[in-house]
Design an enzyme around this catalytic site. Structure first.
Site, PDB file in Angstrom:
ATOM      1  N   CYS A   2       0.840  -1.191   0.000  1.00 44.31           N
ATOM      2  CA  CYS A   2       0.000   0.000   0.000  1.00 44.31           C
ATOM      3  C   CYS A   2       0.877   1.243   0.000  1.00 44.31           C
ATOM      4  CB  CYS A   2      -0.905  -0.007   1.222  1.00 44.31           C
ATOM      5  SG  CYS A   2      -0.020   0.405   2.725  1.00 44.31           S
ATOM      6  N   GLU A 106       0.321  -2.106   5.768  1.00 47.89           N
ATOM      7  CA  GLU A 106      -0.396  -2.920   4.784  1.00 47.89           C
ATOM      8  C   GLU A 106      -1.825  -3.105   5.289  1.00 47.89           C
ATOM      9  OE1 GLU A 106       0.675  -3.632   1.986  1.00 47.89           O
ATOM     10  OE2 GLU A 106       2.785  -4.223   1.944  1.00 47.89           O
TER      11      GLU A 106
END
Length: 228
Positions: A2, A106
């Site tokens: 991410c 994440e």
């Protein structure tokens, strides 16, 4: 991976750890680094061949970009295609960098929504993401320096959270990655070993870039509210 990580290390600490030699930049600490923000990176100075600690914008703008407003500005490049991609291959061949981060985030897809996790090294050192950088010149003389991190398949430890993870360059491979040592840099484009990282759930406040502070890394407890 991410698009969020922590970046609160003092410039003095980063310079000492990575043996950079240029004047220290002013670094604004954040526990929620997001795309388009300015971030510290370590790279080689072309003129001297020495390591420099510089501040670049997260979101790569290739040197050949014509229209900055329409440019994609990717924050990540895939390890599997970076050497062949027209957008990334020149930077991968000539302009690699290290991106220090005490921890990164994440998100796991759960039935009741996304659960954020923080990931950090077990030994307490910051992770060093493998990155690439570019310098873009506008017709009017503006200079924009940007970077992107590189992702690969998640290791067995983290695949239950996300199927991708950042490429993490171990200290012994920093000279190869930066171009100080001869060799093929693609050999380090692999998942981190299973005994290097630890992960823990954190509150959902990290999902809003407006939220910042050390509390974003605090482990999630049952009593902690999860709404923004």
């Amino acid at each position: 991976m991410c698009g969020r990580y922590a970046s609160f290390l003092p410039a003095e600490f980063i310079a000492r750890l990575f043996a950079t030699v240029n004047p220290l930049p002013n670094l604004a600490p954040t526990w929620n680094m997001a795309p388009t923000m300015d971030a510290p990176v370590v790279r080689l100075c072309r003129e001297s061949g020495e390591r420099h600690l510089d501040v670049l914008k997260w979101g790569l703008v290739p040197y050949f970009t014509k229209d900055l407003q329409k440019a994609r500005k990717p924050i990540n490049a895939r390890a599997e295609t970076i050497a062949k991609s027209g957008m990334f291959r020149a930077a991968f061949a000539e302009r690699r960098c290290l991106v220090p981060a005490p921890a990164y985030y994440e998100w796991r897809d759960d039935p009741d929504g996304k659960t954020p996790f923080a990931v950090a090294r077990i030994d307490g050192d910051p992770v060093a993401f493998g990155g690439i950088w570019e310098t873009w010149h506008s017709p009017g003389g503006e200079i924009l320096q940007t970077f992107a991190t590189i992702t690969t398949d998640a290791n067995k430890q983290l695949v239950g959270i996300q199927d991708r993870m950042p490429v993490i360059i171990e200290r012994e491979n920093w000279p190869l990655w930066l171009g100080e040592a001869d060799g093929d840099p693609s050999i380090v484009l692999r998942p981190a070993p299973e005994n290097v990282l630890r992960a823990w759930p954190v509150g959902k406040r990290v999902g809003n870039v407006k939220n910042d502070g050390p509390g974003l890394l605090e482990p999630l407890t049952p009593a902690e509210p999860t709404l923004l």
